[in-house]
Design a protein around this motif. Structure first.
Motif, PDB file in Angstrom:
ATOM      1  N   PHE A 226      28.433  13.355 -24.496  1.00 18.15           N
ATOM      2  CA  PHE A 226      28.582  15.380 -24.295  1.00 18.15           C
ATOM      3  C   PHE A 226      27.422  15.535 -22.511  1.00 18.15           C
ATOM      4  O   PHE A 226      28.374  16.398 -22.056  1.00 18.15           O
ATOM      5  N   ASP A 227      27.169  15.025 -22.214  1.00 16.53           N
ATOM      6  CA  ASP A 227      26.058  15.049 -21.249  1.00 16.53           C
ATOM      7  C   ASP A 227      27.074  14.466 -19.938  1.00 16.53           C
ATOM      8  O   ASP A 227      26.339  14.836 -18.786  1.00 16.53           O
ATOM      9  N   THR A 228      28.292  14.311 -20.282  1.00 15.19           N
ATOM     10  CA  THR A 228      29.429  13.589 -18.917  1.00 15.19           C
ATOM     11  C   THR A 228      28.749  12.435 -18.500  1.00 15.19           C
ATOM     12  O   THR A 228      29.366  12.081 -17.321  1.00 15.19           O
TER      13      THR A 228
ATOM     14  N   ASN B  58      33.014  16.565 -17.476  1.00 17.77           N
ATOM     15  CA  ASN B  58      33.106  17.055 -18.740  1.00 17.77           C
ATOM     16  C   ASN B  58      32.685  15.775 -19.878  1.00 17.77           C
ATOM     17  O   ASN B  58      31.996  14.714 -19.215  1.00 17.77           O
ATOM     18  N   ALA B  59      33.111  16.203 -21.248  1.00 21.38           N
ATOM     19  CA  ALA B  59      32.331  14.488 -21.684  1.00 21.38           C
ATOM     20  C   ALA B  59      32.728  13.419 -21.070  1.00 21.38           C
ATOM     21  O   ALA B  59      33.787  13.526 -21.210  1.00 21.38           O
TER      22      ALA B  59
ATOM     23  N   HIS C 292      20.348  10.007 -22.823  1.00 23.80           N
ATOM     24  CA  HIS C 292      21.149  11.213 -22.882  1.00 23.80           C
ATOM     25  C   HIS C 292      20.963  12.317 -23.284  1.00 23.80           C
ATOM     26  O   HIS C 292      20.001  12.766 -24.407  1.00 23.80           O
ATOM     27  N   LYS C 293      21.442  13.553 -23.001  1.00 26.37           N
ATOM     28  CA  LYS C 293      20.931  15.237 -22.987  1.00 26.37           C
ATOM     29  C   LYS C 293      21.974  15.920 -24.219  1.00 26.37           C
ATOM     30  O   LYS C 293      21.777  17.255 -24.201  1.00 26.37           O
ATOM     31  N   GLY C 294      22.808  15.069 -24.483  1.00 21.15           N
ATOM     32  CA  GLY C 294      23.799  15.656 -25.435  1.00 21.15           C
ATOM     33  C   GLY C 294      23.608  14.522 -26.323  1.00 21.15           C
ATOM     34  O   GLY C 294      23.477  13.498 -25.833  1.00 21.15           O
ATOM     35  N   SER C 295      25.356  14.634 -27.067  1.00 28.11           N
ATOM     36  CA  SER C 295      25.659  13.950 -27.741  1.00 28.11           C
ATOM     37  C   SER C 295      26.427  12.785 -27.849  1.00 28.11           C
ATOM     38  O   SER C 295      26.784  12.725 -26.363  1.00 28.11           O
TER      39      SER C 295
END
Length: 321
Positions: free
Chosen positions: A77-79, A101-102, A56-59
């Motif tokens: 969070f990266d959708t 969105n997330a 993943h690229k986000g939380s």
């Protein structure tokens, strides 16, 4: 997208040292110990006792096992949602995309054939597990969708969602649009189907359907008696589990039971996974290792394994010895 053994830590049950201090679950392995010696003592199908999943690229806000325990889904969070094999080397097998969105919550349907994701784009997506294709969108909420749950025993087409628009909505994938809506005065942050597939409750329901679990910003996880008839209807509060924390971010940290209801766990802002004995409310395990807030923790439905998702963009999957 990587799934690798966590060489820094190996799991061991929390014990009390002579000085009363707790020994952590992810304790450094002893030097000069052949890791293959204890292969016969392994308690799961994981390739290593502790695995770190990266991709993943986000939380990472949510994780869920399918009912058979073959796959793990994570939402970020990266959708996107990522699908991982739940055993072996935990390879990534699919990317579920389409939200804008997330992803705040995700669930497998009870036949393990679909994933339903709740998103901050106000919609829910229904994805085919085999192909990764988005099959349907549930549209009707006017604000962020915080949570989703599915029926564990009734039709796999049924789902329920909770939103910042102060509503809980009921869905049936076989028809267009919502099938029902419940309104409240405040934003709704969690929701769950009861085991009979009819009643809708907030939070996490135990396997017997007798108690729910809540993770509160007061730093406690609590269980509540939801049986229709108890001696004192005013005393619904059952037990309190202390050890986890919340911080100023006020994230939606989940909580869950293991498959037989003997242990409970939940997210915590202190970067640690806490696991308690349900009967005594004693903290049994602590799992340090994450570098960010732990947002979601779930037990494997069949094996003695726990998975945790964090704002550090990673997922840990590990055996409980």
């Amino acid at each position: 997208m990587n799934s690798t053994p966590d060489d820094q830590t190996q799991p061991s049950k929390r014990q009390r040292a002579d000085d009363g201090q707790a020994i952590t679950l992810y304790a450094p392995p002893e030097e000069n110990v052949d890791q293959n010696v204890d292969a016969g003592l392994r308690t799961s199908s994981l390739a290593d006792p502790t695995m770190k999943l990266s991709g993943h690229k986000g939380s990472v806000y949510c994780i869920a096992y399918d009912p058979q325990g073959d796959l793990l889904c994570s939402g970020s969070f990266d959708t996107t949602c990522l699908l991982w094999k739940a055993g072996g080397n935990c390879e990534n097998v699919a990317v579920l995309s389409g939200h804008k969105n997330a992803i705040l919550d995700c669930r497998f349907t009870n036949d393990s054939e679909k994933v339903i994701a709740a998103s901050a784009d106000n919609n829910l997506g229904v994805f085919d597990v085999a192909t990764g294709e988005r099959l349907k969108r549930f549209m009707g909420h006017s604000s962020i969708v915080n949570a989703v749950d599915v029926s564990s025993e009734a039709s796999p087409a049924l789902a329920v969602s909770a939103s910042d628009d102060c509503t809980v909505k009921l869905w049936d994938a076989r028809v267009r649009g919502e099938t029902g809506s419940l309104e409240d005065e405040y934003q709704i942050t969690a929701v769950a189907y009861s085991n009979d597939g009819n009643s809708v409750y907030s939070l996490s329901i135990n396997p017997k359907g007798t108690h729910i679990l809540s993770n509160s910003m007061d730093g406690t996880i609590r269980s509540w008696d939801i049986r229709p008839f108890i001696e004192d209807n005013k005393k619904r509060h059952h037990k309190t589990f202390v050890g986890g924390t919340h911080n100023s971010e006020k994230g939606l940290l989940n909580c869950s039971w293991n498959s037989d209801g003997t242990m409970v766990t939940g997210g915590s802002a202190d970067r640690i996974v806490h696991i308690w004995d349900e009967l005594s409310a004693e903290e049994l395990y602590v799992l340090p290792g994450h570098a960010g807030c732990v947002n979601s923790v779930v037990f494997h439905p069949k094996e003695n394994v726990v998975a945790s998702a964090s704002s550090d963009k990673s997922i840990y999957v590990g055996e409980l010895s």
